[in-house]
Design an enzyme around this catalytic site. Structure first.
Site, PDB file in Angstrom:
ATOM      1  N   ARG A 145     -30.118 -13.485 -14.480  1.00 49.81           N
ATOM      2  CA  ARG A 145     -30.403 -13.107 -15.862  1.00 49.81           C
ATOM      3  C   ARG A 145     -30.820 -14.372 -16.617  1.00 49.81           C
ATOM      4  O   ARG A 145     -29.992 -15.047 -17.214  1.00 49.81           O
ATOM      5  CB  ARG A 145     -29.188 -12.466 -16.544  1.00 49.81           C
ATOM      6  CG  ARG A 145     -28.619 -11.206 -15.905  1.00 49.81           C
ATOM      7  CD  ARG A 145     -29.564 -10.016 -15.922  1.00 49.81           C
ATOM      8  NE  ARG A 145     -30.047  -9.659 -17.223  1.00 49.81           N
ATOM      9  CZ  ARG A 145     -29.409  -8.874 -18.098  1.00 49.81           C
ATOM     10  NH1 ARG A 145     -28.223  -8.390 -17.803  1.00 49.81           N
ATOM     11  NH2 ARG A 145     -29.969  -8.577 -19.251  1.00 49.81           N
TER      12      ARG A 145
ATOM     13  N   ASP B  11     -27.569 -13.791 -26.817  1.00 50.86           N
ATOM     14  CA  ASP B  11     -27.592 -14.226 -25.421  1.00 50.86           C
ATOM     15  C   ASP B  11     -27.954 -15.707 -25.289  1.00 50.86           C
ATOM     16  O   ASP B  11     -27.592 -16.331 -24.303  1.00 50.86           O
ATOM     17  CB  ASP B  11     -28.574 -13.375 -24.632  1.00 50.86           C
ATOM     18  CG  ASP B  11     -28.031 -11.977 -24.408  1.00 50.86           C
ATOM     19  OD1 ASP B  11     -27.472 -11.735 -23.323  1.00 50.86           O
ATOM     20  OD2 ASP B  11     -28.137 -11.137 -25.320  1.00 50.86           O
TER      21      ASP B  11
END
Length: 346
Positions: A86, A231
């Site tokens: 990710r 994030d």
């Protein structure tokens, strides 16, 4: 509500891909299985990804001993695999780097124990950080507020309490009356599936809305503030979060609605001067052309599926971390906050 736990030499994950219909737990015994779980969104949310990746490296170091392999080499190989899963999530790389620092400083025979100890320490620190983010952020939530949130930044996405939802949870526990507007969050519907599920567990009143309805609610004066997670946060305060966050921030600015970002300090990446340098993960087009594995678009339709977007810092009212609340100028405030964190850890 624990999305991730270490138990008897394995990592136990609450499979978020099956919620809210099935509460299923899966056991992870090696870093390859952890990488697959991350890619398949069985575990998700920046803080939870960091914890999961840290445990993944620890699993590799432990397995190496029984396989007759060098634990340091195994940990570094696992780190490379997990780091690629990710690319936008800063917490994932931040946690991996911490575990690697620990194992590189340890004697060979102590590497597995050092890796696990660091992973468990990260897990506990994140749990404490969640609570402090909630305590600090709750001061920004007024009694009777109608708060809008996007995606899921609750217990499932973190160490068991929440960042953005942790702020709301703390405010609720303090006795403040709240109503939450929950964006459904296309294409994987983390708001509809996960945030709604969590808010029902806590009995916090909420209303589920389609993503496109947020602007009209703001224009009517129905939204007191917006609280989202992150994030990755660049050095200048630009924020990467679930795709759809940027238009929310622009609409909030237009309508005079405060826009707050809640994230642990491990989400901050001072190595990136601005948000345009944050790598944005693109996921499979099938996530857009299908819902719950059922195709909704004609065969052959192309789809663009970025998992995140970047919100420029000028649209952010404040960034809430466990070390304090930062406002403009973000470049100075974020650097000072990380310097304090480094000095504290000594």
């Amino acid at each position: 509500m624990e999305a991730i736990a270490w138990s008897e030499g394995k990592v136990v994950l609450l499979d978020q891909s099956r919620l809210p219909f099935e509460e299923t737990y899966i056991e992870i015994e090696d870093h390859e299985a952890m990488a697959q779980a991350i890619r398949q969104m069985r575990v998700r949310g920046a803080p939870a990804l960091g914890i999961a990746a840290a445990y993944g490296v620890a699993l590799a170091a432990r397995s190496a001993v029984s396989q007759g392999r060098a634990p340091l080499a195994a940990a570094e190989e696992a780190a490379a695999v997990l780091d690629s899963t990710r690319p936008t999530a800063r917490n994932l790389r931040w946690a991996i780097e911490r575990v690697l620092d620990a194992v590189r400083a340890a004697p060979d025979d102590a590497i597995p124990a050092a890796a696990l100890a660091q992973a468990r320490r990260i897990h506990e620190e994140e749990r404490e950080a969640n609570r402090e983010i909630g305590r600090l952020g709750a001061a920004l939530i007024s009694d009777g507020a109608h708060v809008l949130t996007h995606c899921n930044a609750g217990a499932l996405a973190t160490a068991g309490y929440g960042t953005a939802l942790g702020v709301l949870r703390t405010a609720w526990e303090q006795g403040k009356r709240l109503h939450v507007f929950v964006d459904e969050t296309r294409p994987l519907l983390q708001g509809a599936r996960l945030t709604a599920w969590e808010l029902r567990q806590w009995r916090i009143p909420f209303t589920l809305i389609v993503d496109a309805a947020a602007g009209s609610l703001m224009r009517r004066g129905a939204v007191s503030c917006i609280v989202v997670g992150a994030d990755r946060i660049a050095a200048n305060g630009d924020v990467a979060n679930k795709v759809g966050t940027y238009p929310l921030a622009v609409l909030a600015k237009e309508n005079g609605v405060p826009f707050y970002v809640a994230a642990p300090s491990g989400t901050i990446d001072l190595a990136l001067p601005q948000g345009d340098e944050i790598p944005i993960e693109e996921r499979a087009p099938e996530e857009v052309t299908s819902v719950a594995d059922r195709r909704i678009a004609p065969e052959g339709v192309e789809a663009f599926n970025p998992a995140f977007d970047v919100t420029p810092h000028r649209y952010v009212s404040a960034i809430i971390t466990e070390r304090g609340i930062v406002r403009e100028p973000y470049d100075e405030g974020l650097a000072r906050l990380l310097a304090v964190r480094a000095a504290t850890k000594g």
